[in-house]
Motif scaffolding. Structure first.
Motif, PDB file in Angstrom:
ATOM      1  N   LYS A  17      -4.349   8.952  14.156  1.00 53.67           N
ATOM      2  CA  LYS A  17      -4.077   7.526  13.878  1.00 53.67           C
ATOM      3  C   LYS A  17      -5.356   6.800  13.420  1.00 53.67           C
ATOM      4  CE  LYS A  17      -2.550   6.961  18.121  1.00 53.67           C
ATOM      5  NZ  LYS A  17      -2.692   8.312  18.675  1.00 53.67           N
ATOM      6  N   THR A  18      -6.425   6.959  14.233  1.00 54.21           N
ATOM      7  CA  THR A  18      -7.669   6.266  13.886  1.00 54.21           C
ATOM      8  C   THR A  18      -8.235   6.791  12.568  1.00 54.21           C
ATOM      9  OG1 THR A  18      -8.140   5.855  16.189  1.00 54.21           O
ATOM     10  CG2 THR A  18     -10.014   5.779  14.708  1.00 54.21           C
ATOM     11  N   THR A  19      -8.091   8.087  12.336  1.00 51.61           N
ATOM     12  CA  THR A  19      -8.575   8.664  11.082  1.00 51.61           C
ATOM     13  C   THR A  19      -7.860   8.012   9.901  1.00 51.61           C
ATOM     14  OG1 THR A  19      -8.956  10.725  12.252  1.00 51.61           O
ATOM     15  CG2 THR A  19      -8.939  10.833   9.852  1.00 51.61           C
ATOM     16  N   LEU A  20      -6.559   7.806  10.036  1.00 54.32           N
ATOM     17  CA  LEU A  20      -5.802   7.162   8.965  1.00 54.32           C
ATOM     18  C   LEU A  20      -6.339   5.745   8.719  1.00 54.32           C
ATOM     19  CD1 LEU A  20      -3.534   7.103   6.958  1.00 54.32           C
ATOM     20  CD2 LEU A  20      -1.923   6.569   8.792  1.00 54.32           C
ATOM     21  N   VAL A  21      -6.683   5.043   9.805  1.00 55.34           N
ATOM     22  CA  VAL A  21      -7.247   3.694   9.670  1.00 55.34           C
ATOM     23  C   VAL A  21      -8.576   3.750   8.905  1.00 55.34           C
ATOM     24  CG1 VAL A  21      -8.348   1.837  10.982  1.00 55.34           C
ATOM     25  CG2 VAL A  21      -6.110   2.700  11.671  1.00 55.34           C
ATOM     26  N   LYS A  22      -9.407   4.773   9.224  1.00 52.44           N
ATOM     27  CA  LYS A  22     -10.696   4.904   8.534  1.00 52.44           C
ATOM     28  C   LYS A  22     -10.479   5.075   7.031  1.00 52.44           C
ATOM     29  CE  LYS A  22     -13.205   7.269  12.288  1.00 52.44           C
ATOM     30  NZ  LYS A  22     -13.651   8.618  12.685  1.00 52.44           N
ATOM     31  N   LEU A  23      -9.395   5.785   6.657  1.00 52.56           N
ATOM     32  CA  LEU A  23      -9.126   5.982   5.231  1.00 52.56           C
ATOM     33  C   LEU A  23      -8.625   4.690   4.602  1.00 52.56           C
ATOM     34  CD1 LEU A  23      -7.285   9.441   5.112  1.00 52.56           C
ATOM     35  CD2 LEU A  23      -9.706   8.954   5.011  1.00 52.56           C
ATOM     36  N   LEU A  24      -7.720   3.995   5.313  1.00 53.93           N
ATOM     37  CA  LEU A  24      -7.145   2.773   4.739  1.00 53.93           C
ATOM     38  C   LEU A  24      -8.185   1.663   4.596  1.00 53.93           C
ATOM     39  CD1 LEU A  24      -3.699   2.695   6.568  1.00 53.93           C
ATOM     40  CD2 LEU A  24      -4.040   2.752   4.096  1.00 53.93           C
ATOM     41  N   ASP A  69       5.288   4.374   2.178  1.00 54.67           N
ATOM     42  CA  ASP A  69       5.003   3.042   1.625  1.00 54.67           C
ATOM     43  C   ASP A  69       4.783   2.057   2.755  1.00 54.67           C
ATOM     44  OD1 ASP A  69       5.208   3.025  -1.298  1.00 54.67           O
ATOM     45  OD2 ASP A  69       7.192   3.895  -0.916  1.00 54.67           O
ATOM     46  N   LEU A  70       3.736   1.232   2.643  1.00 46.25           N
ATOM     47  CA  LEU A  70       3.510   0.147   3.589  1.00 46.25           C
ATOM     48  C   LEU A  70       3.762  -1.129   2.787  1.00 46.25           C
ATOM     49  CD1 LEU A  70       0.085   1.376   5.087  1.00 46.25           C
ATOM     50  CD2 LEU A  70       2.381   2.099   5.726  1.00 46.25           C
ATOM     51  N   PRO A  71       4.987  -1.674   2.833  1.00 49.00           N
ATOM     52  CA  PRO A  71       5.332  -2.770   1.915  1.00 49.00           C
ATOM     53  C   PRO A  71       4.500  -4.023   2.145  1.00 49.00           C
ATOM     54  CG  PRO A  71       7.257  -1.888   3.062  1.00 49.00           C
ATOM     55  CD  PRO A  71       6.080  -1.304   3.730  1.00 49.00           C
ATOM     56  N   ALA A  72       4.287  -4.778   1.055  1.00 51.74           N
ATOM     57  CA  ALA A  72       3.516  -6.032   1.139  1.00 51.74           C
ATOM     58  C   ALA A  72       4.140  -6.938   2.196  1.00 51.74           C
ATOM     59  CB  ALA A  72       3.531  -6.715  -0.218  1.00 51.74           C
ATOM     60  N   GLY A  73       3.310  -7.529   3.027  1.00 53.56           N
ATOM     61  CA  GLY A  73       3.774  -8.489   4.033  1.00 53.56           C
ATOM     62  C   GLY A  73       4.347  -7.858   5.293  1.00 53.56           C
ATOM     63  N   ALA A  74       4.452  -6.504   5.327  1.00 57.14           N
ATOM     64  CA  ALA A  74       5.104  -5.863   6.476  1.00 57.14           C
ATOM     65  C   ALA A  74       4.142  -5.707   7.658  1.00 57.14           C
ATOM     66  CB  ALA A  74       5.616  -4.482   6.067  1.00 57.14           C
ATOM     67  N   THR A  75       4.727  -5.654   8.860  1.00 55.40           N
ATOM     68  CA  THR A  75       3.953  -5.235  10.017  1.00 55.40           C
ATOM     69  C   THR A  75       4.340  -3.780  10.273  1.00 55.40           C
ATOM     70  OG1 THR A  75       5.695  -6.049  11.449  1.00 55.40           O
ATOM     71  CG2 THR A  75       3.832  -7.512  11.081  1.00 55.40           C
ATOM     72  N   GLY A 114      -4.828  13.935  -2.033  1.00 57.76           N
ATOM     73  CA  GLY A 114      -3.909  12.826  -2.294  1.00 57.76           C
ATOM     74  C   GLY A 114      -4.643  11.518  -2.561  1.00 57.76           C
ATOM     75  N   ARG A 115      -3.905  10.418  -2.554  1.00 58.55           N
ATOM     76  CA  ARG A 115      -4.543   9.131  -2.819  1.00 58.55           C
ATOM     77  C   ARG A 115      -3.838   7.999  -2.103  1.00 58.55           C
ATOM     78  NH1 ARG A 115      -3.006   7.697  -8.913  1.00 58.55           N
ATOM     79  NH2 ARG A 115      -0.776   7.983  -8.614  1.00 58.55           N
ATOM     80  N   ILE A 116      -4.584   6.908  -1.971  1.00 59.03           N
ATOM     81  CA  ILE A 116      -4.022   5.688  -1.378  1.00 59.03           C
ATOM     82  C   ILE A 116      -3.929   4.678  -2.510  1.00 59.03           C
ATOM     83  CG2 ILE A 116      -4.469   3.810   0.249  1.00 59.03           C
ATOM     84  CD1 ILE A 116      -6.050   5.873   1.940  1.00 59.03           C
ATOM     85  N   LEU A 117      -2.749   4.079  -2.685  1.00 61.64           N
ATOM     86  CA  LEU A 117      -2.577   3.134  -3.786  1.00 61.64           C
ATOM     87  C   LEU A 117      -2.475   1.707  -3.257  1.00 61.64           C
ATOM     88  CD1 LEU A 117       0.069   5.189  -5.804  1.00 61.64           C
ATOM     89  CD2 LEU A 117      -2.387   5.032  -6.231  1.00 61.64           C
ATOM     90  N   VAL A 118      -3.172   0.794  -3.928  1.00 65.16           N
ATOM     91  CA  VAL A 118      -3.095  -0.625  -3.593  1.00 65.16           C
ATOM     92  C   VAL A 118      -2.382  -1.283  -4.758  1.00 65.16           C
ATOM     93  CG1 VAL A 118      -4.441  -2.704  -3.113  1.00 65.16           C
ATOM     94  CG2 VAL A 118      -5.294  -0.467  -2.374  1.00 65.16           C
ATOM     95  N   ASP A 119      -1.137  -1.663  -4.556  1.00 64.84           N
ATOM     96  CA  ASP A 119      -0.312  -2.176  -5.668  1.00 64.84           C
ATOM     97  C   ASP A 119      -0.378  -1.232  -6.865  1.00 64.84           C
ATOM     98  OD1 ASP A 119       0.874  -4.341  -4.570  1.00 64.84           O
ATOM     99  OD2 ASP A 119      -0.340  -5.857  -5.598  1.00 64.84           O
ATOM    100  N   GLY A 120      -0.304   0.053  -6.587  1.00 59.72           N
ATOM    101  CA  GLY A 120      -0.276   1.052  -7.661  1.00 59.72           C
ATOM    102  C   GLY A 120      -1.648   1.498  -8.133  1.00 59.72           C
ATOM    103  N   LEU A 180       0.858  -1.183   0.000  1.00 59.80           N
ATOM    104  CA  LEU A 180       0.000   0.000   0.000  1.00 59.80           C
ATOM    105  C   LEU A 180       0.898   1.239   0.000  1.00 59.80           C
ATOM    106  CD1 LEU A 180      -2.458  -1.127   2.834  1.00 59.80           C
ATOM    107  CD2 LEU A 180      -2.737  -1.408   0.374  1.00 59.80           C
ATOM    108  N   ARG A 181       0.412   2.304  -0.618  1.00 64.64           N
ATOM    109  CA  ARG A 181       1.215   3.539  -0.615  1.00 64.64           C
ATOM    110  C   ARG A 181       0.298   4.735  -0.379  1.00 64.64           C
ATOM    111  NH1 ARG A 181       5.689   6.228  -2.105  1.00 64.64           N
ATOM    112  NH2 ARG A 181       5.411   8.110  -3.337  1.00 64.64           N
ATOM    113  N   LEU A 182       0.707   5.578   0.572  1.00 65.46           N
ATOM    114  CA  LEU A 182      -0.014   6.842   0.770  1.00 65.46           C
ATOM    115  C   LEU A 182       0.742   7.890  -0.032  1.00 65.46           C
ATOM    116  CD1 LEU A 182      -0.475   6.836   4.671  1.00 65.46           C
ATOM    117  CD2 LEU A 182      -2.000   5.925   2.942  1.00 65.46           C
ATOM    118  N   GLU A 183      -0.017   8.685  -0.807  1.00 60.16           N
ATOM    119  CA  GLU A 183       0.641   9.685  -1.643  1.00 60.16           C
ATOM    120  C   GLU A 183       0.014  11.040  -1.390  1.00 60.16           C
ATOM    121  OE1 GLU A 183       2.222   7.895  -5.747  1.00 60.16           O
ATOM    122  OE2 GLU A 183       0.576   9.317  -5.994  1.00 60.16           O
TER     123      GLU A 183
END
Ligand SMILES: Nc1ncnc2c1ncn2[C@@H]1O[C@H](COP(=O)(O)OP(=O)(O)OP(=O)(O)O)[C@@H](O)[C@H]1O
Length: 594
Positions: free
Chosen positions: A380-387, A363-369, A396-402, A340-343
């Motif tokens: 923090k919680t607001t960011l979760v609501k967006l994700l 960037d939140l890399p695949a498989g990462a914690t 801006g935008r949130i990308l899922v594998d681009g 996932l990527r926040l832009e």
């Protein structure tokens, strides 16, 4: 679609729900209306027959009154029963529809924005008026038939008297004005009523009782509730008085006109232009005409509410449809390859003056914690609501594998995410379902539920429940088993573990009532699961105030005032000696000395 066509939709629904009832109610209403409007004809024959000493005319008059009156009352009673059956079925339909629409809207903005919330509240409160719409329409139809028959009979007495029902327009218009005045007062009061309802729930719910008593705020709450209720009552009364004044004005106008017409008729009878029997019939018909007008204005008022509510329902249908519709929804990837990527992501709550999140790029890399840390209110919680796709970024935008998350259907995205929140739900269901709803297709799968409970550290919970996984939980059930805060929390965690291949797992401080060691151990289990499930490349996101847990994450994001201030793994951030390092050291010291 406008309100009127929404009513057509409702009648169509009534037809589908109960065609025979609808037909029966329509036929009975029609025949009943003709009979009830015609029986004063009998008065004409009775009075004139008596004055002319003609017994056949008197008998005919009595028969007309007796038969038509009986038919009218019987049919009216039967059609009322049919109408209520119809209303019940529609009520069920409309309630289900509203509940379904509200709960399936993919995002949560309608629970957040005040103007939308008021619409939703009004719709919930007035939904019965929609169910009553076909009944009201049948009443309007009866009023029209009775009105027509009355006019015809009046024309036989003295044609200008046909205008009398038109005088009824004066009170009818005044009544409509009064209805609008009261409806506006109701709309203005909606937010106050919501607040009153919330305060009442707060003061009367077991969950809140503990804290309210501890802080001794019960009296203050009761006083606030009383003050608001008094204010609402006063505004209500003011609206009602203004409405009543309009009504009184209208009906006074009508009374003057009505008395004038009676004087004209009596004078005509005195001069032999009209028979006494016709005068009696005309007075009776005019009284009935007056009742029809009162009925028509009542029906118009109810139909106006139904139309307003229908418009709200149509608005909700359109809103949910617009929210759900995606021109060419991008598919959710089977597995994450890059992550996932926040832009440049920013967010501002509707109606708020400031952004809560600003220019987040990471960037939140695949498989990462990934751990997100930050002070209270950092976002923090607001960011979760967006994700999780509950809200859309306002910048801006949130990308899922681009691919932009905005282009992926929120419903589909949510089938591949799982989350456990700080304010998790305590569903009063049987234990198996309370966990199993985390993955609906497997709600009955005892093995999966047992495994999820074990991973959540509650493998021994079923054995402690009187009927194992079949035990009803909570207080709603008679014989339901109430759990401790920690046990409910484990149930919530197990629920979050039911999905086996999520692309995003969120743990938003769900472990507050666990000690730091237990929290760290649980997070490690989630992280292991996430790693073992790397086939799907899912990202595991943890929000915690405990650095001892956060430090185990592959990536730590530090949020402050809605911005990212630091990103890296524990060692990197510690070596950098910034805010993270400072807070980590402080907390570690506190634990050592504590
Ligand atoms: N529904 C809402 N409407 C308006 N503002 C909100 C709403 N929810 C949160 N906020 C505001 O957004 C900001 C960030 O809140 P958020 O809940 O995301 O913070 P957080 O970092 O999760 O805090 P905490 O650690 O206390 O849970 C706060 O200033 C809060 O007042």
């Amino acid at each position: 679609m406008k309100g009127t066509s929404a009513l057509t939709t409702l009648i169509g629904t009534a037809w589908r729900a109960a065609p025979m009832t609808l037909l029966w109610a329509f036929a009975a209403a029609t025949a009943g209306a003709v009979a009830s409007a015609t029986f004063p004809l009998g008065f004409h024959y009775m009075v004139d027959g008596a004055l002319a000493h003609r017994s056949d005319e008197i008998t005919f008059g009595v028969a007309v009154v007796a038969i038509l009156f009986t038919v009218a009352t019987t049919l009216t009673t039967l059609s009322v029963t049919g109408n209520w059956t119809l209303t019940d079925r529609l009520n069920l339909f409309v309630s289900e529809r509203v509940a379904l629409l509200l709960s399936t809207a993919p995002r949560l903005e309608h629970f957040e924005r005040k103007e939308l919330l008021s619409e939703v509240d009004q719709l919930r409160d007035d939904r019965r008026s929609l169910a009553a719409a076909p009944r009201q329409l049948l009443r309007a139809w009866q009023v029209a038939i009775r009105g027509g028959v009355i006019m015809l009979l009046l024309a036989t007495v003295y044609p200008p008297v046909m205008l009398v029902p038109l005088f009824g327009l004066i009170p009818a218009l005044a009544d409509r004005r009064a209805g609008r005045v009261q409806a506006r007062a109701g709309d203005e009061l909606a937010p106050v009523r919501r607040l009153i309802g919330d305060l009442f729930t707060l003061a009367t719910t077991a969950e809140t009782a503990k804290e309210l008593r501890t802080y001794g705020v019960t009296d203050a709450l009761a006083a606030r509730h009383a003050a608001l209720t008094e204010d609402a009552r006063r505004r209500d009364v003011r609206g009602a008085i203004r409405g009543a004044a309009w009504e009184a004005l209208g009906w006074t106008g009508y009374a003057v006109a009505f008395v004038g017409v009676i004087i004209v008729l009596v004078l005509r009878a005195a001069h032999g232009h009209t028979s006494p029997g016709q005068v009696v019939m005309a007075v009776s018909l005019m009284r009935r005409a007056q009742r029809q007008i009162a009925g028509a204005s009542d029906t118009a008022g109810s139909l106006a509410t139904a139309v307003r509510t229908a418009r709200r329902l149509v608005w909700l249908e359109d809103y949910v449809e617009k929210e759900t519709r995606m021109p060419a929804a991008a598919p959710v990837p089977d597995r994450l390859r890059t992550g996932l990527r926040l832009e440049g992501v920013g967010f501002r709550y509707a109606g708020a003056a400031e952004d809560v999140l600003q220019d987040l790029t990471v960037d939140l890399p695949a498989g990462a914690t990934v751990a997100i840390v930050g002070e209270n209110g950092a976002g923090k919680t607001t960011l979760v609501k967006l994700l999780t796709g509950m809200y859309r970024p306002t910048a801006g935008r949130i990308l899922v594998d681009g691919a932009d998350l905005a282009g992926i259907s929120p419903d589909r995205w949510r089938t591949r995410t799982t989350a456990v929140f700080q304010d998790f739900v305590r569903p009063n269901l049987i234990a198996r379902e309370a966990v199993g709803i985390g993955d609906l297709p497997r709600i009955e799968d005892e093995a999966a539920v047992g495994a999820a409970l074990a991973t959540a550290g509650a493998e021994d919970l079923p054995a402690r429940l009187p009927q194992g996984l079949a035990t009803p939980l909570g207080r709603w059930f008679t014989g339901g088993k109430e759990l401790s805060g920690g046990q409910w929390q484990r149930i919530a965690l197990a629920r979050g573990l039911m999905r086996t291949d999520p692309l995003l797992t969120v743990l938003d401080e769900p472990t507050a009532s666990l000690d730091p060691a237990a929290e760290a151990e649980l997070f490690t289990r989630f992280a292991e699961l996430s790693r073992s499930g790397r086939r799907a490349g899912g990202v595991t996101l943890l929000i915690s105030h405990r650095f001892s847990t956060a430090r185990t994450a592959d990536l730590i994001i530090v949020l402050a005032g809605g911005r990212i201030t630091e990103v890296g793994d524990h060692e990197t951030l510690l070596a950098r000696g910034g805010g993270y390092a400072e807070l980590f050291t402080l907390q570690a010291k506190a634990y050592e000395t504590g």
